[in-house]
Scaffold this motif. Sequence first.
Motif, PDB file in Angstrom:
ATOM      1  N   PRO A  80       0.802  -1.228   0.000  1.00  0.00           N
ATOM      2  CA  PRO A  80       0.000   0.000   0.000  1.00  0.00           C
ATOM      3  C   PRO A  80       0.836   1.280   0.000  1.00  0.00           C
ATOM      4  CG  PRO A  80      -0.954  -1.578   1.511  1.00  0.00           C
ATOM      5  CD  PRO A  80       0.368  -2.131   1.085  1.00  0.00           C
ATOM      6  N   PHE A  81       2.030   1.220   0.611  1.00  0.00           N
ATOM      7  CA  PHE A  81       2.896   2.404   0.630  1.00  0.00           C
ATOM      8  C   PHE A  81       3.330   2.775  -0.789  1.00  0.00           C
ATOM      9  CE2 PHE A  81       3.691   3.384   5.093  1.00  0.00           C
ATOM     10  CZ  PHE A  81       3.196   2.255   5.721  1.00  0.00           C
ATOM     11  N   TYR A  82       3.359   1.811  -1.683  1.00  0.00           N
ATOM     12  CA  TYR A  82       3.723   2.030  -3.087  1.00  0.00           C
ATOM     13  C   TYR A  82       2.803   3.063  -3.723  1.00  0.00           C
ATOM     14  CZ  TYR A  82       4.977   0.714  -7.908  1.00  0.00           C
ATOM     15  OH  TYR A  82       5.401   0.717  -9.221  1.00  0.00           O
ATOM     16  N   SER A  83       1.540   3.072  -3.311  1.00  0.00           N
ATOM     17  CA  SER A  83       0.595   4.040  -3.888  1.00  0.00           C
ATOM     18  C   SER A  83       0.890   5.463  -3.400  1.00  0.00           C
ATOM     19  CB  SER A  83      -0.857   3.649  -3.574  1.00  0.00           C
ATOM     20  OG  SER A  83      -1.107   3.702  -2.183  1.00  0.00           O
ATOM     21  N   TRP A  84       1.677   5.575  -2.349  1.00  0.00           N
ATOM     22  CA  TRP A  84       2.064   6.879  -1.827  1.00  0.00           C
ATOM     23  C   TRP A  84       3.435   7.337  -2.316  1.00  0.00           C
ATOM     24  CZ3 TRP A  84       0.081  10.298   2.112  1.00  0.00           C
ATOM     25  CH2 TRP A  84      -1.233   9.991   2.511  1.00  0.00           C
ATOM     26  N   PHE A  85       4.135   6.493  -3.065  1.00  0.00           N
ATOM     27  CA  PHE A  85       5.497   6.832  -3.488  1.00  0.00           C
ATOM     28  C   PHE A  85       5.556   8.141  -4.275  1.00  0.00           C
ATOM     29  CE2 PHE A  85       7.048   3.450  -1.381  1.00  0.00           C
ATOM     30  CZ  PHE A  85       7.818   2.471  -2.012  1.00  0.00           C
ATOM     31  N   GLU A  86       4.590   8.347  -5.151  1.00  0.00           N
ATOM     32  CA  GLU A  86       4.600   9.574  -5.962  1.00  0.00           C
ATOM     33  C   GLU A  86       4.489  10.805  -5.056  1.00  0.00           C
ATOM     34  OE1 GLU A  86       2.138   9.365  -9.498  1.00  0.00           O
ATOM     35  OE2 GLU A  86       1.812  11.542  -9.381  1.00  0.00           O
ATOM     36  N   THR A  87       3.663  10.700  -4.030  1.00  0.00           N
ATOM     37  CA  THR A  87       3.512  11.803  -3.068  1.00  0.00           C
ATOM     38  C   THR A  87       4.822  12.060  -2.338  1.00  0.00           C
ATOM     39  OG1 THR A  87       1.179  11.261  -2.750  1.00  0.00           O
ATOM     40  CG2 THR A  87       2.213  12.600  -1.051  1.00  0.00           C
ATOM     41  N   TYR A  88       5.457  10.993  -1.867  1.00  0.00           N
ATOM     42  CA  TYR A  88       6.723  11.178  -1.137  1.00  0.00           C
ATOM     43  C   TYR A  88       7.772  11.814  -2.047  1.00  0.00           C
ATOM     44  CZ  TYR A  88       4.637   7.608   1.930  1.00  0.00           C
ATOM     45  OH  TYR A  88       3.787   6.882   2.731  1.00  0.00           O
ATOM     46  N   GLU A  89       7.832  11.335  -3.292  1.00  0.00           N
ATOM     47  CA  GLU A  89       8.839  11.838  -4.235  1.00  0.00           C
ATOM     48  C   GLU A  89       8.609  13.311  -4.552  1.00  0.00           C
ATOM     49  OE1 GLU A  89       8.229   8.840  -7.263  1.00  0.00           O
ATOM     50  OE2 GLU A  89      10.167   7.916  -6.815  1.00  0.00           O
ATOM     51  N   THR A  90       7.338  13.691  -4.665  1.00  0.00           N
ATOM     52  CA  THR A  90       7.016  15.090  -4.956  1.00  0.00           C
ATOM     53  C   THR A  90       7.357  15.975  -3.752  1.00  0.00           C
ATOM     54  OG1 THR A  90       5.172  14.290  -6.301  1.00  0.00           O
ATOM     55  CG2 THR A  90       5.219  16.644  -5.818  1.00  0.00           C
ATOM     56  N   CYS A  91       6.944  15.547  -2.576  1.00  0.00           N
ATOM     57  CA  CYS A  91       7.207  16.343  -1.360  1.00  0.00           C
ATOM     58  C   CYS A  91       8.702  16.447  -1.092  1.00  0.00           C
ATOM     59  CB  CYS A  91       6.550  15.702  -0.128  1.00  0.00           C
ATOM     60  SG  CYS A  91       4.769  15.787  -0.139  1.00  0.00           S
TER      61      CYS A  91
END
Lengths: 220, 181
Positions: free
Chosen positions: A159-170
């Motif tokens: 599930p954290f994979y779906s948040w990777f784009e958010t982490y990378e952007t932030c």
Amino acid sequence: MADEVVLLDLYGSMFAMRVRIAFAEKDIKYDNREQDSVNKSQLLLEMNPVHKKIPVLLHNGKPVCESLIIVEYIDEVWNHNSPLLPSDPYHKAHARFWADFVDKKVNDPARRIWLKKGEELEIAKKEFIEALKLLERELGDKTYFGGDKFGFVDVALIPFYSWFETYETCGNFSIEEHCPTLITWGKKCMERESVHKSLADPKKICEIVFTVLRKKYGLE
Amino acid sequence: MAEVQVFGVWSSPFVRRVEMGLKMKRVEYEYVEEDLKNKSDLLLKYNPIYKKVPVMLHNGNILVESLIILEYIDEVWEGPPILPKDPYERARARFLAKFIDDKCASPIWKACWSKGEEREKAIVETTEALKILENELKGKKFFGGDNIGLVDITANFIAGWFLGLQEFLGLQILTKIISLI
């Protein structure tokens, strides 16, 4: 009498996604009830009075809380197909250890990546990458953390994979640059119907984080 | 080498948990005392991620994290059960054991060792957490009902460790948790 299976859910929650993946792997039908994290429902407060958080599984009215505990419960009750935990006690302990590691060492720095700025953000990124690298080492050249079979640790982490784009952007960084094997694993998991149906859309998560959550915490 | 080895320190309630589990199942084991200020190469080899005790070795299998070890002990050896058989009751026991570790251990430690505002906050957290546990006991002999189980073993440190610390430090934090003691 038919089983009554209800999930108190919240869009974007990796913890709720774990439960949805487990249900999908076992082909279990359930009633998904989206919750409001700000105005918490009476049902949520009654069923999880200790933590007042999702996910909560209601099985014939009885609540089970904490995502990894719920996934183990699902595995034990609906044990007719797709086992998520190995049957051997040592391999089971090993799987529990790494799922717990995701909760202890990935979750908190991941959260700080989108919540913090400046020095605190850089520290969070470093801790996050360190934790992912340890997971990558554990994965090795296996297809999944459990070997050939998709299992408990994969459910815990994907599930954290779906948040990777958010982490990378932030955080203005590329996770693939640091952990390419983990990205390959993530893409492999996404080929499973149980996963791609259960994970939130990365773009939607990004939007929610930037338009709602970061504003709420005074970051935008 | 013994079939089962436990690496620990005498003062750790987490190590005590593992020993309680092994004793319940009447499993013989070799105990190895560690020096946490000067961790042995073996400990660092067996637990490179957390570098902590307890570590249990069983026939070459390395186990870490006390609650995970307790579940392993329950699955490998016959004898009085540590966890209930019923999946719902098992989930409940796991939930409470995790609650104790996440919400009790840390504030209790802070309540003993911190100062001023941090201590006050920790005392409030401790009292709230222990009230939840006390409610869970609800007139039962043990958290596990008539017999000791996972939650009793996990909560054991509250009686022994914490009360000892309270006395040693001259504190009076707990006033209303009679049934837990």
